[in-house]
Design an enzyme around this catalytic site. Structure first.
Site, mmCIF file in Angstrom:
data_model
loop_
_atom_site.group_PDB
_atom_site.id
_atom_site.type_symbol
_atom_site.label_atom_id
_atom_site.label_comp_id
_atom_site.label_asym_id
_atom_site.label_seq_id
_atom_site.Cartn_x
_atom_site.Cartn_y
_atom_site.Cartn_z
ATOM 1 N N ARG A 912 8.302 -4.792 8.318
ATOM 2 C CA ARG A 912 7.350 -5.773 7.792
ATOM 3 C C ARG A 912 8.093 -7.090 7.549
ATOM 4 O O ARG A 912 9.173 -7.105 6.948
ATOM 5 C CB ARG A 912 6.724 -5.256 6.500
ATOM 6 N N ARG A 981 6.992 -9.021 -3.565
ATOM 7 C CA ARG A 981 6.744 -8.919 -2.129
ATOM 8 C C ARG A 981 6.135 -10.220 -1.592
ATOM 9 O O ARG A 981 6.120 -11.229 -2.276
ATOM 10 C CB ARG A 981 5.841 -7.717 -1.855
ATOM 11 N N LYS A 1046 6.675 -1.972 -7.308
ATOM 12 C CA LYS A 1046 6.381 -3.168 -6.530
ATOM 13 C C LYS A 1046 5.752 -4.257 -7.395
ATOM 14 O O LYS A 1046 5.143 -3.966 -8.440
ATOM 15 C CB LYS A 1046 5.442 -2.807 -5.381
ATOM 16 N N LYS A 1048 3.448 -7.938 -6.907
ATOM 17 C CA LYS A 1048 2.713 -8.736 -5.919
ATOM 18 C C LYS A 1048 2.145 -9.995 -6.562
ATOM 19 O O LYS A 1048 1.602 -9.947 -7.668
ATOM 20 C CB LYS A 1048 1.582 -7.907 -5.302
ATOM 21 N N CYS A 1267 -6.654 0.010 6.426
ATOM 22 C CA CYS A 1267 -5.196 0.131 6.513
ATOM 23 C C CYS A 1267 -4.827 0.889 7.784
ATOM 24 O O CYS A 1267 -5.691 1.352 8.520
ATOM 25 C CB CYS A 1267 -4.664 0.859 5.282
ATOM 26 N N CYS A 1273 1.563 6.289 9.166
ATOM 27 C CA CYS A 1273 1.783 6.254 7.724
ATOM 28 C C CYS A 1273 2.001 7.654 7.181
ATOM 29 O O CYS A 1273 1.157 8.543 7.350
ATOM 30 C CB CYS A 1273 0.594 5.589 7.024
ATOM 31 N N CYS A 1312 -5.373 6.777 2.219
ATOM 32 C CA CYS A 1312 -4.872 7.426 1.015
ATOM 33 C C CYS A 1312 -5.259 6.555 -0.172
ATOM 34 O O CYS A 1312 -5.768 5.448 0.003
ATOM 35 C CB CYS A 1312 -3.353 7.618 1.095
ATOM 36 N N CYS A 1316 -3.906 -0.024 0.065
ATOM 37 C CA CYS A 1316 -3.353 -1.160 0.804
ATOM 38 C C CYS A 1316 -4.427 -2.143 1.261
ATOM 39 O O CYS A 1316 -4.174 -3.341 1.339
ATOM 40 C CB CYS A 1316 -2.564 -0.662 2.015
#
Length: 1416
Positions: A912, A981, A1046, A1048, A1267, A1273, A1312, A1316
């Site tokens: 990414r 991120r 994470k 964001k 996603c 994934c 899931c 995302c």
């Protein structure tokens, strides 16, 4: 065509009587397409395309006790003739459905032992049984011809459970024939027929004879009929004899039916087309009469039998009065085409290849065996022999044209301009484009009368051959079963410039290795011929390779064979299934992609090119391993010597170490009972339990072995004394990936009735979630693997030493609650429960330990990249590579296949890019395009965080790929991991000046919050540091532990909330002043999407507004919020580590005070703003700078080339000429920015050329997002990107039915619960729980201001459509002006609003009458 009773009855009998069914595209096809299922029916049904060589297929059914072939009566039947001598001694029934004409079927009569005819639907049913019995008992081919009949016929059918016993019954004793015994050579066959007919009559209680006679007992006239007759009249002095057995011809029965009073015989046959003067049954009757020793014989007349449904006595009188010297007619001739052949139907999936051919070659394309030719040329028009003959004729005519042109050039009076045209044409006659252009000019000149030479008129007569065509023969894979018998061999050996496209439609999952091998041999056969271009392609694997192969095949001057893979079972097979089947076939090497071009050898190039990345990778790995030491020896011989010389010392040290360990183990295990602990785990929870249990067992003195279930195997388990099994639950009650083979082995052994575990003592502990499947009918999925395992082990003879233990995620301590009850029972069973152990268990290694020990994100990544023995990195390193923008993945579509092969998963990596604000230059775009081709899977993804994502990058391509990314002035550092991120920025094409300001802010924020470790440059860019410099690495913001999870950041510009600012840890909402300048930002904190199914401690949350800050303070505000999270976030439980949980635990006011304390100032009060949407503004817009911006629709952000959507090529061509930039949107689309007026026409031309200017999609599709999910994934539980477009296809129809085509409803899907694609803010969302099963959510805010809520906890596609249909209809009828769908479902009471994240679970499952009781 609708099934008639006759066809349905015959197909049913064939299904229950046969082991194998083979069907050519015919009247039977609808029956087989419905896929009848029964435990006593045929085990396989093979459907052949029109024109396929059925005889070759039948020859491969060697193991079947009875095979039935179903087909229509057409010219294609003649293709069976070469095979019938070999087939005649096999148990095969050929059921042929005729439509008022037996011409094509009667051709086979002389080549088969038995020819049975059925004039009615009931007779067709009975004779189908008789034919099946006859073929099976005599092991001979039986041809059964019947008529389609009418839909109003009735059939009394045999019970399905009587068919097989009838076929298997011994031959009964047959009464002797009333007539004298036959003495001809067919007597044995006649006897066999009588035996079978007697058995059939016994079963059905209906007489079954070779012929049936009715009418006058002493007739003067006898009328034999072979065909469908409706004669019910009683004609005085006449009798009717209907033939049922036409071969062997029942001479004795025929003669017995002709009495001494008979003076005239009419033989009526329903044969329209017959090349000989006399028809076959007529000749047989005449021949039979010759055996009579009598002076006077009846007169025999041949009659064509037409439609007799409206016959009258006058018609018979007219027949009897006609002279016998000519062929007469009884009934009306049915209207039909010249051949009676129907145009074959081309399945919709196969049209994808013909579309590509049309796209590539346009008017030049000539499909020589096109189905349209059947209506005029007959059924054989689709055969390769026919097509090859056409091509030979065309080539000869073109050669004649060339000769004529050469003659004209020698004419002295030929005008100069025409001479130049003819000369140019001769030079360019094989060029598709130039030959057409010159040809048009030549025709125009000749038609104007410029030349009076006779050769000129000859050129005009052959004008269609002036342009060079691209000739293609398209056939099925059946052509390649027997290369010599079909026309394929002749095409390969012809040397002609001809292209053959063979479609293999056999799904990978339905392959039969023994039979399929011959199909693929055609490529090898053609390559061995030496002068044939050969390619193997798959449109659903590599579109670019398909294009390249077809263009090369067309360019090659000689025969070309292109093998094309298109796996589907029926026309209803969804595209997703084709994609998966193709992917499995290509990646496992079953269908390799390659190209063989013999012309390259002349230039010193390698003629063979392997295009399968998966096969290429495995081949490279094999070669690397095989050649590694020899390469070392060649390049550095002294190194090889060192390896050899030091090997002895290494062995000594290893032996000493092993001896010491063995001695220690011996002392420990002298009296310790051995115990084996086997686990199956996907997410690692069951594995951790197993490892902890093993440690505790060793501490109690037990000799312990630890392994996965699949690695151990059932055979090994059977030799163990005590085994403990620990398993988690996957999907819909399925075992985890590394235990599935073990579970299958248990099932197979149980089916065999064996009990190999009689000496085994075992106990099972299972882990599951009792709320994961809330409906009562789904309750059995809870802990299903452990329950099944416990029961199956007992079935196989095992004895429990401790009862089944169950851990439930819903308990107070999760699975640990049940585990604490179960574990003491284990120690008691081993007699070690009283042992006092000071259990100094090692602390479990967590992400926090890995980060701290990583030397600032180094770990052993560099060493792992040099390890060529595996395609993976160490588990701990895969946690660290996330900080570098890299995720390790494997291809889950073929994971089971590779496990069965005994090889490791097909590991690859996702990369990414860090791209703040999603702004990209054309140069960077071209670099991304090239990186995807050279190092990735040939395509790339636009993510919901406005950046590029590459998939399918194998380990040895990681460093080259990242170097190329950095060379393009981008990087991947901090694109993932427990750091800040990629920073999002609203795209706002119309506010170009403001975008410039907020983009600069976002870029500054991203750079400020970037990790400072030098590990990234050291590992990926080889910027080596001097000794000791690693020790000076420091992270001034993050520290050695980095963040708990994470982080964001997003920047939104009202009124567009395309970045879903409230879904981010930190959000900046731009506030403009009165002059349109950036005044500052309202700051939000605490947004986040991730959830864990069934864990109510996890929930999504929208960000809370803290206040307003000026632009100069924005970056430092982001930093301080991050630092409060760094110091207060949950580092013990990663599922509760995000900032949203920190704020809810601390309280918003306390959290805000902590931030302000670090800032040294307080937030100003938030300023007013308003959002009205979170979708993109598609199409052209003009910015404040006067330049133009175009927002394209790229569904789910996948940039790739596929039929009719060559997006990758399109953007590459645009990037070559574009002078502005590209912007990636958070909704996964692409904006072409800053197009100047003078550049507008060229950009519009390219957009139109590649159909990127088409934004005429439904509002639903334009507002959708998904996603990646399967196959790459590792967290995916269900399909998402590959499935959502197909679901939208179906929901779109509901929308259009209710007049809502252009209405926007935000619909999102993820594979899931990690979120995302930000599903928890959508108006309608689906979150994967298991393959094909989703959580359904409703009520999100249209502009991302409100969370949705769970409406149903488990839905499949039929349930989704059943729920949405009435809901959408009601929305169309009852909505208020401007009311959005998410607001509507709350107002009318479908779902309750979500007021805050902590209240997400409150009142879930619907409201009032819409509430599902099971969700309680």
């Amino acid at each position: 065509m609708a099934l008639t009773p006759a066809v349905a009855a015959v197909a049913r009998v064939a299904y229950f009587a046969s082991d194998t069914i083979v069907d050519s595209a015919s009247a039977f096809s609808p029956y087989w397409a419905s896929r009848p299922t029964s435990s006593i029916g045929a085990s396989s049904v093979t459907s052949l395309p029109a024109g396929a060589d059925a005889g070759a297929t039948l020859l491969h059914t060697v193991d079947a006790r009875l095979t039935s072939y179903t087909t229509d009566a057409s010219q294609a039947l003649s293709r069976l003739l070469p095979h019938l001598p070999e087939l005649s001694s096999r148990p095969i029934v050929i059921h042929v459905a005729a439509d008022k004409d037996l011409s094509d079927a009667i051709v086979l009569r002389a080549a088969v032992p038995f020819f049975i005819h059925s004039p009615s639907a009931q007779k067709a049913h009975d004779n189908a049984l008789l034919a099946s019995r006859l073929a099976r008992t005599e092991s001979k081919v039986v041809l059964h011809v019947f008529h389609l009949g009418s839909p109003d016929e009735s059939v009394e059918e045999v019970a399905e459970d009587q068919v097989k016993p009838f076929l298997l019954a011994e031959k009964p004793a047959v009464p002797s024939s009333p007539v004298s015994p036959v003495t001809d050579t067919s007597g044995v066959l006649i006897k066999a027929y009588e035996t079978a007919s007697h058995a059939t009559a016994t079963l059905l209680r209906r007489p079954q004879h070779a012929l049936s006679k009715r009418g006058d007992p002493a007739p003067e006239t006898i009328i034999f009929t072979l065909g469908r007759s409706h004669i019910t009249l009683d004609v005085p002095g006449a009798a009717f004899v209907d033939l049922s057995l036409a071969s062997p011809f029942p001479i004795s029965d025929v003669l017995a039916s002709i009495g001494p009073s008979t003076s005239r015989i009419f033989v009526c046959e329903q044969i329209q087309r017959w090349s000989m003067k006399w028809t076959p049954v007529f000749l047989d009757v005449v021949s039979a009469l010759q055996r009579r020793e009598t002076e006077v014989r009846p007169t025999v007349t041949s009659v064509y039998l037409g439609d007799t449904s409206h016959l009258t006595e006058a018609d018979f009188s007219q027949l009897l009065s006609r002279p016998p010297s000519t062929r007469l007619q009884l009934g009306i001739t049915p209207s039909s085409g010249p051949t009676g052949a129907r145009t074959p139907h081309v399945p919709k999936h196969e049209a994808s290849y013909s579309k590509i051919l049309t796209h590539l070659f346009g008017d030049r394309l000539q499909i020589v065996n096109a189905p349209e030719l059947v209506s005029t040329q007959g059924a054989l028009a689709t055969s390769p022999e026919f097509a090859l003959g056409r091509i030979r004729g065309d080539i000869r005519q073109r050669e004649a044209l060339v000769t004529t042109v050469e003659r004209l050039l020698q004419t002295a009076k030929l005008p100069q301009d025409l001479h130049s045209l003819f000369s140019g044409w001769l030079l360019a006659k094989d060029d598709g484009v130039k030959s057409r252009q010159l040809g048009d000019k030549i025709v125009a000149a000749l038609e104007s009368g410029a030349v009076s030479h006779e050769a000129a008129s000859h050129v005009l007569a052959l004008r269609t051959h002036l342009s060079a065509p691209s000739r293609w023969i398209i056939g099925s894979d059946a052509w390649s079963y027997d290369i010599g018998a079909s026309g394929l061999h002749h095409a390969i050996t012809s040397g002609l410039n001809i292209n053959v496209l063979l479609l293999d439609t056999t799904p990978y999952s339905a392959r039969n290795a023994a039979a399929e091998r011959r199909k693929q041999d055609v490529g090898l056969y053609a390559m061995n011929h030496g002068d044939v271009y050969v390619a193997s392609v798959a449109i659903y694997s590599s579109y670019g390779q398909v294009l390249q192969a077809l263009v090369e095949a067309d360019r090659y001057n000689g025969p070309s064979v292109v093998l094309a893979y298109l796996p589907y079972a029926t026309e209803d097979t969804p595209a997703l299934t084709l994609l998966k089947e193709t992917k499995n076939a290509v990646d496992t090497g079953y269908w390799p992609l390659y190209r063989w071009d013999p012309t390259k050898e002349a230039h010193g190039l390698e003629p063979f090119a392997l295009d399968s990345d998966a096969v290429k990778r495995e081949l490279q790995t094999f070669l690397d391993r095989q050649n590694h030491l020899s390469q070392l020896t060649r390049t550095t011989p002294q190194l090889a010597a060192e390896v050899v010389s030091s090997f002895g010392e290494t062995v000594k040290a290893a032996r000493k170490s092993r001896a010491q360990k063995a001695y220690a183990d011996l002392l420990t295990g002298i009296d310790a009972p051995p115990v084996t602990i086997l686990y199956a785990s996907d997410g690692g929870a069951a594995e951790k339990k197993a490892k902890r249990l093993a440690g505790r067992a060793q501490a109690r003195g037990l000799s312990t072995t630890l392994s996965t279930m699949d690695a151990f195997g059932l055979d090994t388990v059977s030799r163990e004394e005590h085994v403990i099994f620990i398993t988690s639950t996957a999907g819909q009650g399925e075992p985890p990936q590394n235990g599935r083979s073990f579970f299958k082995a248990l099932s197979v052994t149980i089916a065999k009735g064996e009990k190999p575990l009689t000496s085994l003592k075992y106990s099972v502990f299972g882990m599951g979630d009792s709320h994961y499947w809330p409906r009562a009918e789904d309750a059995h999925f809870y802990n299903k693997p452990s329950k099944d395992l416990d029961a199956r082990l007992a079935q196989l003879g095992g004895e429990r030493f401790a009862d089944l233990g169950l851990g439930d995620d819903q308990d107070a301590d999760g699975a640990e609650t049940g585990y604490k009850v179960w574990e003491p029972k284990v120690w008691k069973a081993f007699g070690v429960d009283a042992v006092e152990v000071q259990e100094a268990e090692p602390e479990p290694i967590t992400n926090e330990h890995i980060k701290a020990a990583s030397a600032y994100l180094r770990g052993t990544i560099a060493e792992g990249l040099e390890d060529h023995t595996t395609g993976a990195l160490a588990v701990s390193d895969t946690q660290l590579t996330k900080f570098h923008g890299i995720y390790q993945q494997d291809d889950r579509d073929i994971r089971d296949e590779r496990t069965a092969q005994g090889v490791e998963p097909a590991y690859s990596f996702m990369i990414r890019v860090r791209l703040p604000g999603g702004v990209c230059t054309p140069r960077q775009w071209l670099a991304v395009d090239q990186i995807a081709d050279e190092h990735g899977a040939g395509h790339f993804k636009i993510t919901t965080r406005q950046t590029f994502q590459f998939h399918g990058v194998i380990k040895r391509h990681l460093k080259p790929a990242i170097r190329e990314i950095n060379r393009a002035l981008m990087d991947t550092l901090a694109a993932c991991g427990d750091v800040n991120r990629n920073v999002l920025v609203s795209a706002i094409p119309s506010l170009s000046k403001l975008h410039e300001q907020v983009y600069a802010f976002a870029k500054a924020t991203s750079e400020h919050l970037l990790p400072r470790t030098s590990a990234y440059h050291e590992i990926w860019l080889d910027k080596k540091l001097v000794a000791g410099e690693v020790l000076r690495d420091r992270e001034p913001l993050y520290g050695e532990f980095y963040l708990p999870r994470k982080f964001k950041v997003a920047v939104a510009v009202p009124p567009t909330n395309d970045v879903d600012v409230f879904a981010n840890d930190v959000g900046f909402i731009a506030i403009m002043d009165d002059q349109g300048e950036l005044a500052g930002f309202n700051v939000t904190a605490g947004g986040g999407m991730g959830v864990t199914h069934g864990n109510k401690k996890t929930y999504p949350r929208t960000g809370s507004i803290l206040g307003f800050v000026t632009p100069d303070k924005g970056v430092i505000v982001a930093e301080k919020i991050m630092l409060v999270q760094r110091d207060n976030g949950n580092r013990v439980d990663r599922k509760n580590a995000r900032l949203k949980y920190t704020i809810d635990r601390m309280g918003l006011d306390v959290f805000k005070a902590e931030v302000e304390k670090l800032l040294g100032f307080e937030f100003e009060p938030a300023r007013g703003f308003q959002f009205d949407r979170n979708v993109d503004d598609y199409g052209w817009q003009t910015g404040a700078d006067g330049k133009h911006y175009f927002t394209t629709f790229v569904e789910n952000g996948r940039v790739q080339d596929e039929p009719s959507r060559e997006f990758k090529t399109a953007f590459r061509e645009i990037a070559k000429v574009h002078k502005g930039n590209f912007r990636l949107t958070a909704n996964q689309h692409i904006i072409i920015t800053e197009v100047a007026n003078e550049d507008l026409p060229e950009i519009k031309r390219l957009l139109a050329k590649y159909k990127l200017d088409n934004i005429n999609f439904t509002g639903l599709r334009l507002s959708s997002s998904a996603c990646v999910a399967f196959p790459t994934c590792g967290l995916a539980m269900a399909e998402s990107e590959r499935y959502l477009p197909m679901l939208i296809d179906k929901v779109e129809k509901i929308m259009e039915e209710n007049g809502l085509r252009n209405d926007s409803i935000v619909m999102r899907m993820t594979g899931c619960p990690n979120g995302c694609a930000r599903p928890y803010l959508a108006e309608v969302a689906f979150v994967g729980k298991a393959p094909g099963t989703y959580l359904m959510l409703l009520g999100g805010g249209y502009y991302g201001q409100r969370l949705n809520k769970i409406y149903r906890e488990s839905v499949t596609e039929p349930e989704i459509l059943a729920i949405l249909r009435p809901m959408i209809k009601r929305y169309a009828l009852e909505r208020h002006d401007g009311e959005r769908f998410g607001d509507f479902v709350i107002r009318v009471g479908y779902i309750a609003p979500t007021t805050e994240g902590k209240a997400w679970y409150d009142r879930m499952g619907g409201e009032g009458q819409h509430r599902l009781a099971a969700t309680a």
